[in-house]
Design a protein around this motif. Structure first.
Motif, PDB file in Angstrom:
ATOM      1  N   ARG A   1     -13.321 -25.389 -46.728  1.00  0.00           N
ATOM      2  CA  ARG A   1     -13.857 -24.027 -46.711  1.00  0.00           C
ATOM      3  C   ARG A   1     -14.513 -23.807 -45.377  1.00  0.00           C
ATOM      4  O   ARG A   1     -15.559 -24.317 -45.113  1.00  0.00           O
TER       5      ARG A   1
ATOM      6  N   PRO B   1     -13.890 -16.855 -42.913  1.00  0.00           N
ATOM      7  CA  PRO B   1     -13.135 -15.750 -43.446  1.00  0.00           C
ATOM      8  C   PRO B   1     -11.729 -15.765 -42.925  1.00  0.00           C
ATOM      9  O   PRO B   1     -11.534 -15.820 -41.734  1.00  0.00           O
TER      10      PRO B   1
ATOM     11  N   ALA C   1     -23.681 -17.520 -44.519  1.00  0.00           N
ATOM     12  CA  ALA C   1     -23.108 -16.844 -45.686  1.00  0.00           C
ATOM     13  C   ALA C   1     -21.622 -16.585 -45.499  1.00  0.00           C
ATOM     14  O   ALA C   1     -20.819 -16.720 -46.440  1.00  0.00           O
ATOM     15  N   TRP C   2     -21.229 -16.215 -44.278  1.00  0.00           N
ATOM     16  CA  TRP C   2     -19.814 -15.968 -44.012  1.00  0.00           C
ATOM     17  C   TRP C   2     -19.029 -17.266 -43.939  1.00  0.00           C
ATOM     18  O   TRP C   2     -17.898 -17.355 -44.415  1.00  0.00           O
ATOM     19  N   ARG C   3     -19.620 -18.295 -43.377  1.00  0.00           N
ATOM     20  CA  ARG C   3     -18.911 -19.568 -43.284  1.00  0.00           C
ATOM     21  C   ARG C   3     -18.673 -20.152 -44.670  1.00  0.00           C
ATOM     22  O   ARG C   3     -17.630 -20.746 -44.946  1.00  0.00           O
ATOM     23  N   LEU C   4     -19.630 -19.955 -45.576  1.00  0.00           N
ATOM     24  CA  LEU C   4     -19.492 -20.483 -46.932  1.00  0.00           C
ATOM     25  C   LEU C   4     -18.543 -19.638 -47.783  1.00  0.00           C
ATOM     26  O   LEU C   4     -17.974 -20.138 -48.756  1.00  0.00           O
ATOM     27  N   SER C   5     -18.373 -18.376 -47.435  1.00  0.00           N
ATOM     28  CA  SER C   5     -17.515 -17.504 -48.240  1.00  0.00           C
ATOM     29  C   SER C   5     -16.083 -17.459 -47.727  1.00  0.00           C
ATOM     30  O   SER C   5     -15.227 -16.801 -48.321  1.00  0.00           O
ATOM     31  N   SER C   6     -15.811 -18.143 -46.626  1.00  0.00           N
ATOM     32  CA  SER C   6     -14.449 -18.165 -46.093  1.00  0.00           C
ATOM     33  C   SER C   6     -13.634 -19.237 -46.812  1.00  0.00           C
ATOM     34  O   SER C   6     -14.171 -20.052 -47.554  1.00  0.00           O
ATOM     35  N   ASP C   7     -12.329 -19.231 -46.580  1.00  0.00           N
ATOM     36  CA  ASP C   7     -11.478 -20.170 -47.304  1.00  0.00           C
ATOM     37  C   ASP C   7     -10.248 -20.507 -46.467  1.00  0.00           C
ATOM     38  O   ASP C   7      -9.711 -19.639 -45.762  1.00  0.00           O
TER      39      ASP C   7
ATOM     40  N   TYR D   1      -9.981  -4.340 -54.368  1.00  0.00           N
ATOM     41  CA  TYR D   1     -11.138  -4.365 -53.470  1.00  0.00           C
ATOM     42  C   TYR D   1     -11.058  -3.240 -52.450  1.00  0.00           C
ATOM     43  O   TYR D   1     -12.081  -2.752 -51.975  1.00  0.00           O
TER      44      TYR D   1
END
Length: 236
Positions: free
Chosen positions: A9, A12, A173-179, A206
Motif C-alpha cells: 500500500r 493513490p 493519510a493519502w499514503r495510507l489510503s493509496s493502493d 463515487y
C-alpha cells in the motif's frame, strides 16, 4: 479463488482511463476507453466522447494523446506551456493542438486572456472506445486503435512511477489510503466482463456522490484485466 499476489500500500493510484470496450477510459460495458477530467473547461461537466474510425485516427498520435491528457487533468494551457511541460517544441504542440481541435477534442478557452497566444481546453472529460474498432476492415483503423491503447498503457506506467517517486511528499493519510495491488482469478469471459462492469459501476457511484470536500484530491484509478497463459497451457 483469488490469489492476492502483491499489496504494497503505497499511494493513490492514477488514470486517463482505458478499456478497449465501450464507455470511458474510465468506463464500462463493451467499449471503454480513457478519460479523466481536470480543473476548468467542459471536462467538469462529465461529458465523454465516443470514438469512431475518423476521430480515432485523428487522436491516435502519442503527442496528441498526451496533450489531451494534460488538458483534461491539469486544465487549460497554451501551446508554449504544454511544450515546456511535455518536453516538446511549441511548434509541435501548436500543430497537434490544431489537429485535435479539427476533430473537436479541444477548443479555445475564451475565458482566458486575449494575448498573442491561444489558450486551449479539453472539450470532453473522457474518451470511449468500442471493441468494434479492433474489428474494422481498414487496417489503418485497427492500427490506430492499437496505438491508442498502447500509449494509454505507457502513461499508466508513468503515472504509477511518478506516484512512487513522490509519495513521500504527500500527507500520511493519502499514503495510507493509496493502493498498489494485483490479483489472479480463474474466470470465464462472461465473469471477467461482469467483474469489470461491477468495478466501473462502483467507481461511477463515487463520481455521482456529494461535492468534494476541501481535503479532496484528484485520485487516479487504473483498471487492467486480461487473460494470460500459464506455461502448462503453452505446453498442451
Amino acid at each position: 479463488m483469488a490469489e492476492h499476489e502483491t499489496e504494497p500500500r503505497t499511494g493513490p493510484a492514477s488514470t486517463t482511463g482505458s478499456r478497449p470496450e465501450r464507455e470511458d477510459h474510465d468506463g464500462s460495458e463493451p467499449g471503454r476507453s480513457s478519460g479523466t477530467g481536470g480543473p476548468g473547461g467542459p471536462s467538469e461537466g462529465g461529458t465523454y466522447r465516443s470514438l469512431d474510425p475518423r476521430s480515432l485516427r485523428g487522436l491516435a498520435h502519442p503527442l496528441r494523446i498526451r496533450l489531451l491528457r494534460s488538458l483534461r487533468h491539469d486544465g487549460p494551457a497554451t501551446a508554449s506551456q504544454l511544450a515546456e511541460k511535455l518536453g516538446e517544441s511549441s511548434g509541435a504542440t501548436s500543430y497537434h493542438l490544431r489537429q485535435l481541435a479539427a476533430h473537436s477534442f479541444v477548443e479555445d478557452d475564451s475565458s482566458r486572456g486575449k494575448g498573442r497566444e491561444r489558450w486551449w481546453k479539453a472539450s470532453q472529460e473522457g474518451t470511449s472506445v468500442d471493441h468494434s474498432l479492433w474489428l474494422d476492415p481498414d487496417p489503418a483503423v485497427r492500427g490506430a486503435a492499437d496505438l491508442f491503447v498502447h500509449e494509454v498503457a505507457t502513461m499508466h506506467t508513468e503515472e504509477v512511477g511518478t506516484w512512487l517517486g513522490t509519495a513521500h511528499e504527500w500527507p500520511d493519510a493519502w499514503r495510507l489510503s493509496s493502493d498498489l495491488s494485483d490479483f489472479t482469478l480463474r474466470l470465464t469471459p462472461a465473469q471477467a466482463l461482469e467483474l469489470n462492469n461491477r468495478v466501473h459501476e462502483l467507481i461511477g457511484s463515487y463520481r455521482a456522490g456529494e461535492p468534494p470536500s476541501p481535503d479532496a484530491a484528484m485520485v487516479r484509478i487504473h483498471l487492467h484485466s486480461f487473460p494470460r497463459r500459464t506455461s502448462r497451457e503453452d505446453d498442451e
